[in-house]
Design an enzyme around this catalytic site. Structure first.
Site, PDB file in Angstrom:
ATOM      1  N   THR A 368     -36.367 -22.366 108.992  1.00 21.83           N
ATOM      2  CA  THR A 368     -36.898 -21.039 109.360  1.00 21.83           C
ATOM      3  C   THR A 368     -37.264 -21.200 110.821  1.00 21.83           C
ATOM      4  O   THR A 368     -37.164 -22.305 111.352  1.00 21.83           O
ATOM      5  CB  THR A 368     -38.119 -20.707 108.457  1.00 21.83           C
ATOM      6  OG1 THR A 368     -37.652 -20.389 107.150  1.00 21.83           O
ATOM      7  CG2 THR A 368     -38.959 -19.538 108.946  1.00 21.83           C
ATOM      8  N   ASP A 410     -36.992 -17.013  96.801  1.00 23.56           N
ATOM      9  CA  ASP A 410     -38.444 -16.948  97.035  1.00 23.56           C
ATOM     10  C   ASP A 410     -39.144 -16.148  95.934  1.00 23.56           C
ATOM     11  O   ASP A 410     -40.365 -16.153  95.839  1.00 23.56           O
ATOM     12  CB  ASP A 410     -38.762 -16.335  98.414  1.00 23.56           C
ATOM     13  CG  ASP A 410     -38.808 -17.394  99.518  1.00 23.56           C
ATOM     14  OD1 ASP A 410     -38.718 -18.605  99.194  1.00 23.56           O
ATOM     15  OD2 ASP A 410     -38.928 -17.028 100.696  1.00 23.56           O
TER      16      ASP A 410
HETATM   17  O1  DON Z   1     -40.471 -16.779 103.512  1.00 23.36           O
HETATM   18  C1  DON Z   1     -40.758 -17.931 103.193  1.00 23.36           C
HETATM   19  O2  DON Z   1     -41.884 -18.303 102.941  1.00 23.36           O
HETATM   20  C2  DON Z   1     -39.648 -18.962 103.153  1.00 23.36           C
HETATM   21  N1  DON Z   1     -38.381 -18.341 102.944  1.00 23.36           N
HETATM   22  C3  DON Z   1     -39.704 -19.730 104.422  1.00 23.36           C
HETATM   23  C4  DON Z   1     -38.856 -20.942 104.349  1.00 23.36           C
HETATM   24  C5  DON Z   1     -39.206 -21.924 105.369  1.00 23.36           C
HETATM   25  O3  DON Z   1     -40.129 -21.798 106.135  1.00 23.36           O
HETATM   26  C6  DON Z   1     -38.369 -23.112 105.399  1.00 23.36           C
HETATM   27  N2  DON Z   1     -38.721 -23.851 106.592  1.00 23.36           N
HETATM   28  N3  DON Z   1     -38.913 -24.758 107.132  1.00 23.36           N
END
Ligand code: DON
Length: 558
Positions: A368, A410
């Site tokens: 992310t 998620d």
């Molecule tokens: O929205 C979320 O919480 C996840 N999809 C974020 C994923 C994430 O941060 C992966 N990263 N390092």
């Protein structure tokens, strides 16, 4: 009063007036992001007369081209904005939405078990993307330049290519088997069947065409017309359930941020469907009774971990998309509520999570991205963007260059069944058509009397605790270079452990924490990718800092 005295007084008042006015605006602009091309794109747009919001469009869209393992136009984002002219704070919610044909059992096989491959890979794992709608909204309502101008650096990066680097290569290697299933993904990431080497140019002509359609027609260039038709066709051909209506009906939302206070500083942070802002506010409210900066370091970690434990328990029970479930946000962020939680914390003993009723673990992250911007007007953007796991679903929709997210994971695919990050959810986060999956992304702005911090990071469930540690470090008077470099630790209620980066604790601290009843698990890997900016209102100076864990990142003041 004599004339001389009057003049002296007038001069004095004018001088104060001028210096206050001079200090009311930052002398320069600051941008910190995960890739140097994105930071440079943002400054380029500022130099063309754009504001922080135009720059945010340039940074987001460039990251969508050069850092696709982390975010993209096939994914979603939260942009937290502060507008200097009227002091407005708002969170632009460009989070993905479940397609209309989604249903709560869609990833269960005939035995009722979750099919992890379907939930994570290929088009069925993809929710309806929100990033383009968010960028279009930013340009229409907050920017000064047309969307086409702010998208130009990204279009060039897609057309001319960017040099492959270690991090994206690692993701391609890890996802090779999935990418090999889809010819359009192979063509970009595995040209001639091979993983690119450092420096090889990754060129994305189809993506450039899609971005050009958006530059010309705004959101309609993506959610309607030719691109939309290609997206749906490719999605359906490989087992997805998207419809043209789903794309057309995608809604970008303006959300009221979560507000809280810590040590006289005002906190502006992410609201649901992120769990981050509420959790950070709860943790800081619990901690506000203690002077963390003057206590023994092991005791400090103990108290912070206990506060984290309690906030993550609440996360697992109460949080989901606030348009679908009632979230007691006011209660969870109220100081009295935190007082109750604080009363249950012992200063000399860890509380086993098992005796705090609740459910579930929370997610750890694989990728992310986050960036922070402040312009010379004092406009600010704190934005966290995602496609979920590294390189997302692995599926590029043929003819569009769009790598589809796998954000459906998620959601909780089945009560009690862990997702990619070990998340065990409840009804609040069950799949429903049109719903947004619960996120941990926590873009945050902290406003003190004389200074402002803009920060955030990727990292799945650890996003929340990394941002929290950054805020505490800011509060302790340290500069942004310290917040982003800080060794990190984390507690997420379940599993009942304090997780730590290698350098976070000395052996003595680990022994002290174990004596209090904690289990400590040290990780070898590096966590997070934090990019922050700081504005000292007294002097008007700004600073930008990028996480030293990411060699591609760039923080620049100009
Ligand atoms: O929205 C979320 O919480 C996840 N999809 C974020 C994923 C994430 O941060 C992966 N990263 N390092």
């Amino acid at each position: 009063m004599t004339t001389t005295l009057k003049n002296t007084l007038l001069f004095f008042l004018l001088t104060i007036g001028c210096s206050l006015q001079a200090a009311e605006k930052p002398q320069k602009a600051a941008i910190a992001s995960a890739h140097f091309m994105a930071t440079e794109a943002g400054h380029r747009i500022l130099a063309q007369g754009g504001n922080a919001f135009d720059a945010a469009i340039a940074v987001s869209s460039t990251l969508a081209v050069v850092e696709q393992h982390s975010s993209g136009i096939g994914g979603g984002a939260f942009w937290l904005l502060h507008r200097a002219s009227d002091g407005k704070n708002v969170m632009i919610d460009g989070r993905e939405m479940a397609p209309s044909k989604a249903h709560k059992d869609m990833y269960l096989d005939e035995k009722g078990e979750v099919n992890r491959d379907l939930a994570l890979h290929g088009p069925l794992s993809a929710a309806i993307p929100g990033e383009i709608a968010g960028l279009d909204h930013l340009a229409q309502h907050y920017g000064k330049l047309p969307l086409s101008a702010s998208l130009q650096p990204a279009i060039e990066a897609a057309e001319n290519g960017f040099p492959a680097y270690a991090r994206i290569i690692r993701h391609i290697e890890r996802k090779k088997k999935i990418l090999q299933r889809y010819p359009a993904s192979m063509a970009i990431y595995l040209p001639n069947g091979k993983v690119p080497e450092v420096g090889d140019l990754i060129i994305q002509k189809d993506l450039a065409k899609t971005l050009k359609a958006v530059a010309k027609k705004g959101r309609k260039g993506f959610y309607e017309g030719k691109v939309a038709k290609k997206l749906v066709k490719a999605n359906n051909a490989d087992g997805g359930i998207w419809t043209l209506e789903d794309l057309k009906n995608y809604k970008v939302l303006e959300r009221e941020p979560i507000y809280s206070e810590y040590n006289g500083k005002k906190l502006i942070t992410a609201s649901p469907p992120s769990s981050g802002g509420i959790a950070i506010a709860t943790i800081l409210n619990i901690l506000s009774a203690w002077d963390l900066n003057s206590m023994d370091v092991s005791k400090r970690v103990h108290l912070i971990a206990e506060a984290m434990r309690r906030a993550y328990r609440d996360r697992s029970i109460y949080l989901g998309d606030s348009d679908y479930v009632d979230i007691p946000s006011k209660l969870l962020t109220h100081p009295y509520y935190a007082e109750g939680l604080r009363a249950s914390i012992s200063e000399i003993q860890a509380t086993p999570s098992a005796i705090l009723p609740g459910i579930g673990e929370s997610p750890k992250g694989t990728d992310t991205t986050h960036f922070s911007i402040i312009d010379t007007e004092g406009n600010m953007v704190s934005a966290t963007l995602t496609v979920n796991t590294g390189l997302a679903s692995g599926f590029i929709a043929a003819g569009t260059g769009v790598l589809l997210n796998n954000e459906m994971d998620d959601f909780s695919a089945k009560p009690g069944e862990p997702n990619a990050y070990g998340l065990v959810g409840d009804q609040a986060n069950a799949i429903e058509p049109g719903k947004r999956p619960l996120s941990s992304m926590s873009p945050t702005i902290v406003i003190g009397d004389d200074e402002v911090a803009v920060l955030g990071t990727p990292g799945g469930s650890r996003i929340i605790t990394m941002v929290l540690l950054g805020i505490l470090d800011f509060d302790a008077g340290n500069p942004p270079a310290s917040w982003v470099a800080l060794p990190r630790f984390h507690h997420q209620y379940l599993p009942d452990k304090i997780y730590a980066e290698k350098d976070a604790f000395t052996p003595e601290m680990i022994a002290a924490l174990e004596k209090l009843g904690h289990t400590v698990q040290v990780h070898n890997g590096k966590w997070g990718n934090m990019h922050a900016v700081h504005w000292d209102k007294k002097t008007g100076t700004v600073q930008a800092a990028s996480d030293p864990r990411n060699p591609m990142a760039k923080a620049e003041v100009k």
